[in-house]
Design a protein around this motif. Structure first.
Motif, PDB file in Angstrom:
ATOM      1  N   MET A   1       0.836  -1.193   0.000  1.00  0.00           N
ATOM      2  CA  MET A   1       0.000   0.000   0.000  1.00  0.00           C
ATOM      3  C   MET A   1       0.875   1.248   0.000  1.00  0.00           C
ATOM      4  O   MET A   1       1.806   1.331   0.775  1.00  0.00           O
ATOM      5  N   SER A   2       0.611   2.177  -0.904  1.00  0.00           N
ATOM      6  CA  SER A   2       1.294   3.466  -0.825  1.00  0.00           C
ATOM      7  C   SER A   2       0.490   4.542  -1.548  1.00  0.00           C
ATOM      8  O   SER A   2       0.102   4.365  -2.713  1.00  0.00           O
ATOM      9  N   PHE A   3       0.290   5.641  -0.853  1.00  0.00           N
ATOM     10  CA  PHE A   3      -0.413   6.767  -1.458  1.00  0.00           C
ATOM     11  C   PHE A   3       0.564   7.759  -2.086  1.00  0.00           C
ATOM     12  O   PHE A   3       0.153   8.842  -2.497  1.00  0.00           O
ATOM     13  N   ASP A   4       1.829   7.393  -2.193  1.00  0.00           N
ATOM     14  CA  ASP A   4       2.821   8.327  -2.737  1.00  0.00           C
ATOM     15  C   ASP A   4       2.459   8.788  -4.158  1.00  0.00           C
ATOM     16  O   ASP A   4       2.575   9.957  -4.486  1.00  0.00           O
ATOM     17  N   ARG A   5       2.031   7.842  -4.982  1.00  0.00           N
ATOM     18  CA  ARG A   5       1.723   8.200  -6.374  1.00  0.00           C
ATOM     19  C   ARG A   5       0.487   9.079  -6.484  1.00  0.00           C
ATOM     20  O   ARG A   5       0.346   9.871  -7.408  1.00  0.00           O
ATOM     21  N   VAL A   6      -0.418   8.904  -5.532  1.00  0.00           N
ATOM     22  CA  VAL A   6      -1.693   9.631  -5.576  1.00  0.00           C
ATOM     23  C   VAL A   6      -1.554  11.028  -4.967  1.00  0.00           C
ATOM     24  O   VAL A   6      -2.306  11.941  -5.298  1.00  0.00           O
ATOM     25  N   ALA A   7      -0.563  11.166  -4.072  1.00  0.00           N
ATOM     26  CA  ALA A   7      -0.465  12.387  -3.256  1.00  0.00           C
ATOM     27  C   ALA A   7      -0.495  13.698  -4.064  1.00  0.00           C
ATOM     28  O   ALA A   7      -1.226  14.623  -3.697  1.00  0.00           O
ATOM     29  N   PRO A   8       0.252  13.803  -5.186  1.00  0.00           N
ATOM     30  CA  PRO A   8       0.312  15.102  -5.868  1.00  0.00           C
ATOM     31  C   PRO A   8      -1.040  15.597  -6.392  1.00  0.00           C
ATOM     32  O   PRO A   8      -1.241  16.799  -6.531  1.00  0.00           O
ATOM     33  N   PHE A   9      -1.952  14.680  -6.730  1.00  0.00           N
ATOM     34  CA  PHE A   9      -3.233  15.149  -7.291  1.00  0.00           C
ATOM     35  C   PHE A   9      -4.448  14.767  -6.432  1.00  0.00           C
ATOM     36  O   PHE A   9      -5.581  14.936  -6.837  1.00  0.00           O
ATOM     37  N   TYR A  10      -4.186  14.286  -5.202  1.00  0.00           N
ATOM     38  CA  TYR A  10      -5.271  13.833  -4.325  1.00  0.00           C
ATOM     39  C   TYR A  10      -6.291  14.962  -4.073  1.00  0.00           C
ATOM     40  O   TYR A  10      -7.501  14.777  -4.190  1.00  0.00           O
ATOM     41  N   ARG A  11      -5.785  16.148  -3.754  1.00  0.00           N
ATOM     42  CA  ARG A  11      -6.672  17.258  -3.407  1.00  0.00           C
ATOM     43  C   ARG A  11      -7.527  17.680  -4.614  1.00  0.00           C
ATOM     44  O   ARG A  11      -8.723  17.895  -4.500  1.00  0.00           O
ATOM     45  N   ARG A  12      -6.883  17.761  -5.796  1.00  0.00           N
ATOM     46  CA  ARG A  12      -7.619  18.184  -6.991  1.00  0.00           C
ATOM     47  C   ARG A  12      -8.687  17.161  -7.366  1.00  0.00           C
ATOM     48  O   ARG A  12      -9.807  17.504  -7.726  1.00  0.00           O
ATOM     49  N   LEU A  13      -8.317  15.881  -7.241  1.00  0.00           N
ATOM     50  CA  LEU A  13      -9.270  14.814  -7.554  1.00  0.00           C
ATOM     51  C   LEU A  13     -10.478  14.882  -6.624  1.00  0.00           C
ATOM     52  O   LEU A  13     -11.636  14.797  -7.048  1.00  0.00           O
ATOM     53  N   GLU A  14     -10.169  15.071  -5.351  1.00  0.00           N
ATOM     54  CA  GLU A  14     -11.239  15.163  -4.346  1.00  0.00           C
ATOM     55  C   GLU A  14     -12.186  16.318  -4.666  1.00  0.00           C
ATOM     56  O   GLU A  14     -13.403  16.167  -4.644  1.00  0.00           O
ATOM     57  N   LYS A  15     -11.611  17.477  -4.991  1.00  0.00           N
ATOM     58  CA  LYS A  15     -12.452  18.656  -5.253  1.00  0.00           C
ATOM     59  C   LYS A  15     -13.300  18.459  -6.501  1.00  0.00           C
ATOM     60  O   LYS A  15     -14.456  18.896  -6.562  1.00  0.00           O
ATOM     61  N   LEU A  16     -12.720  17.791  -7.478  1.00  0.00           N
ATOM     62  CA  LEU A  16     -13.443  17.540  -8.719  1.00  0.00           C
ATOM     63  C   LEU A  16     -14.691  16.697  -8.461  1.00  0.00           C
ATOM     64  O   LEU A  16     -15.763  16.966  -8.980  1.00  0.00           O
ATOM     65  N   VAL A  17     -14.537  15.677  -7.617  1.00  0.00           N
ATOM     66  CA  VAL A  17     -15.652  14.743  -7.399  1.00  0.00           C
ATOM     67  C   VAL A  17     -16.587  15.229  -6.294  1.00  0.00           C
ATOM     68  O   VAL A  17     -17.809  15.143  -6.414  1.00  0.00           O
ATOM     69  N   PHE A  18     -16.015  15.779  -5.204  1.00  0.00           N
ATOM     70  CA  PHE A  18     -16.849  16.069  -4.026  1.00  0.00           C
ATOM     71  C   PHE A  18     -16.906  17.541  -3.645  1.00  0.00           C
ATOM     72  O   PHE A  18     -17.564  17.884  -2.659  1.00  0.00           O
ATOM     73  N   GLY A  19     -16.227  18.408  -4.376  1.00  0.00           N
ATOM     74  CA  GLY A  19     -16.218  19.821  -3.988  1.00  0.00           C
ATOM     75  C   GLY A  19     -15.643  19.983  -2.588  1.00  0.00           C
ATOM     76  O   GLY A  19     -14.602  19.423  -2.263  1.00  0.00           O
ATOM     77  N   GLN A  20     -16.365  20.726  -1.745  1.00  0.00           N
ATOM     78  CA  GLN A  20     -15.885  21.002  -0.378  1.00  0.00           C
ATOM     79  C   GLN A  20     -16.426  20.005   0.654  1.00  0.00           C
ATOM     80  O   GLN A  20     -16.191  20.169   1.853  1.00  0.00           O
ATOM     81  N   GLN A  21     -17.144  18.994   0.178  1.00  0.00           N
ATOM     82  CA  GLN A  21     -17.898  18.184   1.154  1.00  0.00           C
ATOM     83  C   GLN A  21     -17.014  17.304   2.044  1.00  0.00           C
ATOM     84  O   GLN A  21     -17.323  17.082   3.204  1.00  0.00           O
ATOM     85  N   LEU A  22     -15.908  16.813   1.498  1.00  0.00           N
ATOM     86  CA  LEU A  22     -15.031  15.989   2.343  1.00  0.00           C
ATOM     87  C   LEU A  22     -14.390  16.845   3.435  1.00  0.00           C
ATOM     88  O   LEU A  22     -14.278  16.425   4.589  1.00  0.00           O
TER      89      LEU A  22
END
Ligand SMILES: C[S@@+](CC[C@H](N)C(=O)[O-])C[C@H]1O[C@@H](n2cnc3c(N)ncnc32)[C@H](O)[C@@H]1O
Length: 214
Positions: A1-22
């Motif tokens: 398990m590693s979130f290293d690859r996801v880390a750089p775009f995690y925030r943008r991905l989250e905002k795209l799908v969920f906006g401010q809700q998370l």
């Protein structure tokens, strides 16, 4: 398990799908928190919750554990290390002194684990928690059956597919963690739901009942 690859775009991905809700789910109970002595924030990712916790409770000593070096680097850049001690470790290998923390935070973290590991993680964190600890948890929640829950079920299935591929998480589905916390002496004191019930933010507390503290 590693979130290293996801880390750089995690925030943008989250905002795209969920906006401010998370972020709203993460922050639901922070401002109502009664004074705490020491916090353990696990799997906080890029530090958006951590920053707000430091802001709301500037004198609270916080330990922040994450298995991803990239996520920890983002968190440190965002928050600094004046009040936060960063721990680079996998929770499965980590050792905590018993009854050290009176605040635990695991936002969008417990859903990374399959049932057996989740049981061990909850037991480990509970052993590190004091008898009056508060545990804040924001996470996804299975939508209702039928067509009304279709979009939520689809989204959760896609997320698991994505994170199993990109971050190699072991979980394949959401596991209900409530009975595990109850078995460790925690009880649910507050809850809000967002995104039509797809997101839940909860505050759990160990110890005496009848108190109004979050
Ligand atoms: C889905 S992300 C959630 C990030 C953030 N808490 C949020 O609210 O979006 C899961 C986080 O937990 C960390 N993580 C996953 N499995 C872990 C483990 N076994 N030990 C420690 N950290 C882990 C990941 O590196 C990542 O930062």
């Amino acid at each position: 398990m590693s979130f290293d690859r996801v880390a750089p775009f995690y925030r943008r991905l989250e905002k795209l799908v969920f906006g401010q809700q998370l972020q709203a789910a993460r922050m639901a109970f922070v401002r109502q928190l009664a004074p705490r002595r020491r916090a353990l924030v696990v799997g906080d990712g890029d530090g958006r919750f951590l920053g707000e916790l430091c802001h709301a409770r500037p004198d609270l000593p916080i330990e922040c554990l994450d298995a991803s070096a990239q996520m920890l680097a983002l968190a440190r850049d965002r928050v600094g290390d004046r009040y936060v001690q960063y721990l680079h470790a996998d929770i499965r290998d980590a050792d905590f002194p018993p009854r050290r923390y009176d605040l635990l935070v695991t936002h969008f973290f417990l859903d990374c684990f399959a049932e057996k590991t989740l049981r061990e993680v909850v037991a480990k964190l509970s052993a590190a928690a004091t008898d009056d600890a508060v545990w804040l948890i924001a996470d996804f929640h299975d939508p209702p059956r039928g067509w009304r829950g279709f979009w939520g079920r689809f989204l959760i299935a896609m997320m698991y597919r994505f994170f199993r591929l990109a971050a190699r998480i072991e979980a394949r589905r959401l596991i209900t963690y409530a009975p595990l916390l109850e078995a460790q002496g925690f009880r649910l004191t507050s809850e809000i739901t967002l995104a039509g019930g797809l997101l839940r933010s909860q505050s759990w507390r160990r110890g005496a009942s009848g108190e109004v503290e979050v």
